[in-house]
Design an enzyme around this catalytic site. Sequence first.
Site, PDB file in Angstrom:
ATOM      1  N   LYS A  51       0.831  -1.208   0.000  1.00  0.00           N
ATOM      2  CA  LYS A  51       0.000   0.000   0.000  1.00  0.00           C
ATOM      3  C   LYS A  51       0.864   1.255   0.000  1.00  0.00           C
ATOM      4  O   LYS A  51       0.623   2.190  -0.765  1.00  0.00           O
ATOM      5  CB  LYS A  51      -0.946  -0.002   1.204  1.00  0.00           C
ATOM      6  CG  LYS A  51      -2.054  -1.021   1.085  1.00  0.00           C
ATOM      7  CD  LYS A  51      -2.906  -1.048   2.340  1.00  0.00           C
ATOM      8  CE  LYS A  51      -3.998  -2.085   2.235  1.00  0.00           C
ATOM      9  NZ  LYS A  51      -4.874  -2.093   3.419  1.00  0.00           N
ATOM     10  N   ALA A  66      -0.563   0.883   6.532  1.00  0.00           N
ATOM     11  CA  ALA A  66      -0.935   0.083   7.701  1.00  0.00           C
ATOM     12  C   ALA A  66      -1.994  -0.934   7.316  1.00  0.00           C
ATOM     13  O   ALA A  66      -2.744  -0.746   6.367  1.00  0.00           O
ATOM     14  CB  ALA A  66      -1.453   0.975   8.817  1.00  0.00           C
ATOM     15  N   ASP A  67      -2.030  -2.005   8.079  1.00  0.00           N
ATOM     16  CA  ASP A  67      -3.075  -3.013   7.901  1.00  0.00           C
ATOM     17  C   ASP A  67      -3.208  -3.773   9.209  1.00  0.00           C
ATOM     18  O   ASP A  67      -2.309  -3.739  10.038  1.00  0.00           O
ATOM     19  CB  ASP A  67      -2.732  -3.965   6.760  1.00  0.00           C
ATOM     20  CG  ASP A  67      -3.996  -4.486   6.104  1.00  0.00           C
ATOM     21  OD1 ASP A  67      -4.609  -5.402   6.684  1.00  0.00           O
ATOM     22  OD2 ASP A  67      -4.379  -3.955   5.071  1.00  0.00           O
ATOM     23  N   THR A  68      -4.360  -4.423   9.385  1.00  0.00           N
ATOM     24  CA  THR A  68      -4.571  -5.196  10.614  1.00  0.00           C
ATOM     25  C   THR A  68      -5.021  -6.602  10.286  1.00  0.00           C
ATOM     26  O   THR A  68      -5.552  -6.844   9.226  1.00  0.00           O
ATOM     27  CB  THR A  68      -5.645  -4.535  11.503  1.00  0.00           C
ATOM     28  OG1 THR A  68      -6.799  -4.275  10.728  1.00  0.00           O
ATOM     29  CG2 THR A  68      -5.144  -3.254  12.105  1.00  0.00           C
TER      30      THR A  68
END
Length: 68
Positions: A51, A66-68
């Site tokens: 990203k 960011a990612d979760t």
Amino acid sequence: MHLILASGSPRRSLLLSAAGIAFKTFVPDVDEVLIEGETAAEYVLRLSTTKAQTVPRTHHDVVLGADT
């Protein structure tokens, strides 16, 4: 210098805004399909990096992926 959030997540935008951080948003077009055998940690690291790398930027920009 500009901060660019490489995410369309309303929650991430809210967190940065609540912290008083000025930022621009760029929503990347990234395939979020889990690769077979990929761990959760590998998955979020790959997505966050991908990203961030898709964001058009100048040398004055800082990109947060960011990612979760």
